[in-house]
Design a protein around this motif. Structure first.
Motif, PDB file in Angstrom:
ATOM      1  N   ASP A   6       0.829  -1.189   0.009  1.00 38.91           N
ATOM      2  CA  ASP A   6       0.095   0.003  -0.148  1.00 38.91           C
ATOM      3  C   ASP A   6       0.902   1.060  -0.078  1.00 38.91           C
ATOM      4  O   ASP A   6       1.690   1.439   1.024  1.00 38.91           O
ATOM      5  CB  ASP A   6      -0.853   0.019   1.365  1.00 38.91           C
ATOM      6  N   HIS A 101     -14.076  -7.272  -0.431  1.00 35.19           N
ATOM      7  CA  HIS A 101     -15.162  -6.740   0.165  1.00 35.19           C
ATOM      8  C   HIS A 101     -16.347  -7.680  -0.128  1.00 35.19           C
ATOM      9  O   HIS A 101     -17.538  -7.130   0.387  1.00 35.19           O
ATOM     10  CB  HIS A 101     -15.564  -5.507  -0.265  1.00 35.19           C
ATOM     11  N   LYS A 109     -18.849   2.435   4.560  1.00 34.50           N
ATOM     12  CA  LYS A 109     -17.367   3.242   3.891  1.00 34.50           C
ATOM     13  C   LYS A 109     -16.396   2.199   3.553  1.00 34.50           C
ATOM     14  O   LYS A 109     -16.256   1.148   4.467  1.00 34.50           O
ATOM     15  CB  LYS A 109     -16.928   4.239   4.769  1.00 34.50           C
ATOM     16  N   LYS A 111     -13.127   1.992   4.356  1.00 35.60           N
ATOM     17  CA  LYS A 111     -12.332   1.312   5.555  1.00 35.60           C
ATOM     18  C   LYS A 111     -13.097   0.582   6.444  1.00 35.60           C
ATOM     19  O   LYS A 111     -12.670  -0.365   7.066  1.00 35.60           O
ATOM     20  CB  LYS A 111     -11.716   2.517   6.231  1.00 35.60           C
ATOM     21  N   SER A 114     -13.084  -2.862   4.697  1.00 31.08           N
ATOM     22  CA  SER A 114     -11.930  -3.535   4.972  1.00 31.08           C
ATOM     23  C   SER A 114     -11.785  -3.833   6.131  1.00 31.08           C
ATOM     24  O   SER A 114     -11.073  -5.271   6.535  1.00 31.08           O
ATOM     25  CB  SER A 114     -10.779  -2.443   4.616  1.00 31.08           C
ATOM     26  N   THR A 115     -12.125  -3.428   7.270  1.00 34.59           N
ATOM     27  CA  THR A 115     -12.116  -3.977   8.730  1.00 34.59           C
ATOM     28  C   THR A 115     -12.765  -5.298   9.036  1.00 34.59           C
ATOM     29  O   THR A 115     -12.386  -6.171   9.393  1.00 34.59           O
ATOM     30  CB  THR A 115     -12.657  -2.950   9.680  1.00 34.59           C
ATOM     31  N   LYS A 136      -7.821   0.895  16.680  1.00 37.55           N
ATOM     32  CA  LYS A 136      -8.319   0.467  15.459  1.00 37.55           C
ATOM     33  C   LYS A 136      -6.871  -0.021  14.415  1.00 37.55           C
ATOM     34  O   LYS A 136      -5.814   0.478  14.682  1.00 37.55           O
ATOM     35  CB  LYS A 136      -8.826   1.800  14.254  1.00 37.55           C
ATOM     36  N   HIS A 138      -4.086  -0.479  12.069  1.00 34.31           N
ATOM     37  CA  HIS A 138      -3.498   0.464  10.921  1.00 34.31           C
ATOM     38  C   HIS A 138      -3.910   0.230   9.638  1.00 34.31           C
ATOM     39  O   HIS A 138      -3.880  -0.963   8.982  1.00 34.31           O
ATOM     40  CB  HIS A 138      -1.909  -0.137  10.986  1.00 34.31           C
ATOM     41  N   GLU A 139      -4.471   1.199   9.003  1.00 38.72           N
ATOM     42  CA  GLU A 139      -5.071   1.105   7.611  1.00 38.72           C
ATOM     43  C   GLU A 139      -4.136   0.711   6.571  1.00 38.72           C
ATOM     44  O   GLU A 139      -4.437   0.156   5.750  1.00 38.72           O
ATOM     45  CB  GLU A 139      -5.634   2.503   7.221  1.00 38.72           C
ATOM     46  N   ASP A 143      -5.076  -2.706   4.589  1.00 37.95           N
ATOM     47  CA  ASP A 143      -5.304  -2.639   3.191  1.00 37.95           C
ATOM     48  C   ASP A 143      -4.383  -3.557   2.222  1.00 37.95           C
ATOM     49  O   ASP A 143      -4.504  -4.242   1.466  1.00 37.95           O
ATOM     50  CB  ASP A 143      -5.058  -1.222   2.520  1.00 37.95           C
TER      51      ASP A 143
END
Length: 167
Positions: A6, A101, A109, A111, A114-115, A136, A138-139, A143
Motif C-alpha cells: 500500500d 469486500h 465506507k 475502511k 476493509s475492517t 483501530k 493500521h489502515e 489494506d
C-alpha cells in the motif's frame, strides 16, 4: 510468497504465504520531509523473494500536492521493485476491494468494509496487526493484507491447470 504494498505515506508492506504473515509500515526519511526512504524500501524488498502486488491508486481525488507526493512515493517504490527484479502486478484499489469486500454491505465506507474483511478472512492474523491510539487496525497494513490476499487468490488461479473435472 506474495508481497503487497500500500504505497501511501501511511502505507505498508505485507508478506503473505499460507499461515505466514509479516508486515512493515512504509519507511519514511528521518529528515522530516515524509518522503519514502528508498534505501529502506530496498532493504525490505530484499528480506525475501516474492511476487509483488503494488496498489496503484488514482491521484485525481488527492488534490495537487497530495497527487504530487503520492506520485513521488509511488515512483520510489516502483524503481526499488524493478531494481530488485521481482515480478510486479499493479492493482487498482477498486479491483482488489471488489473481490475482498464481497458479501459486505455496500452501504459501508471502504475502511469499514476493509475492517470487516480482515476480521473475516484473516482472523488468525488480527492480533498481529498494529493498532492506532483508538484501537483501530493500521489502515496501511490492513489494506496491504487484503491486497496480499487478493494476490494469493489470483496467483492461484493463474497457476491452476484445467482438467476434465473443471467442465
Amino acid at each position: 510468497m506474495v508481497l503487497a504494498i500500500d504505497p501511501g505515506q501511511a502505507g505498508a508492506f505485507v508478506w503473505l504465504e499460507g499461515d505466514f504473515f509479516e508486515w512493515a509500515v512504509m519507511p519514511l526519511k528521518a529528515d522530516g520531509t515524509k518522503d519514502v526512504d528508498f534505501q529502506k524500501v530496498r532493504e525490505l524488498l530484499n528480506r525475501r523473494g516474492a511476487r509483488v502486488f503494488l496498489e496503484r491508486a488514482h491521484a485525481g481525488a488527492m488534490g495537487t500536492t497530495g497527487a504530487f507526493n503520492y506520485g513521488r512515493s509511488f515512483a520510489a517504490l516502483e524503481i526499488a521493485i524493478l531494481l530488485s527484479n521481482f515480478p510486479v502486478t499493479y492493482v487498482e484499489p477498486s479491483k482488489w476491494a471488489k473481490v475482498m469486500h464481497d458479501g459486505i454491505s455496500k452501504d459501508l465506507k471502504p475502511k469499514a468494509k476493509s475492517t470487516i474483511a480482515v476480521e473475516r478472512l484473516f482472523k488468525k492474523f488480527h492480533d498481529q496487526i498494529p493498532k492506532n491510539k483508538n484501537g483501530k487496525m493500521h489502515e496501511g497494513v490492513m489494506d496491504a493484507l487484503l491486497l496480499a490476499g487478493y494476490g494469493e487468490r489470483i496467483s492461484g488461479l493463474e497457476q491452476k491447470s484445467l482438467s476434465r473435472d473443471d467442465f
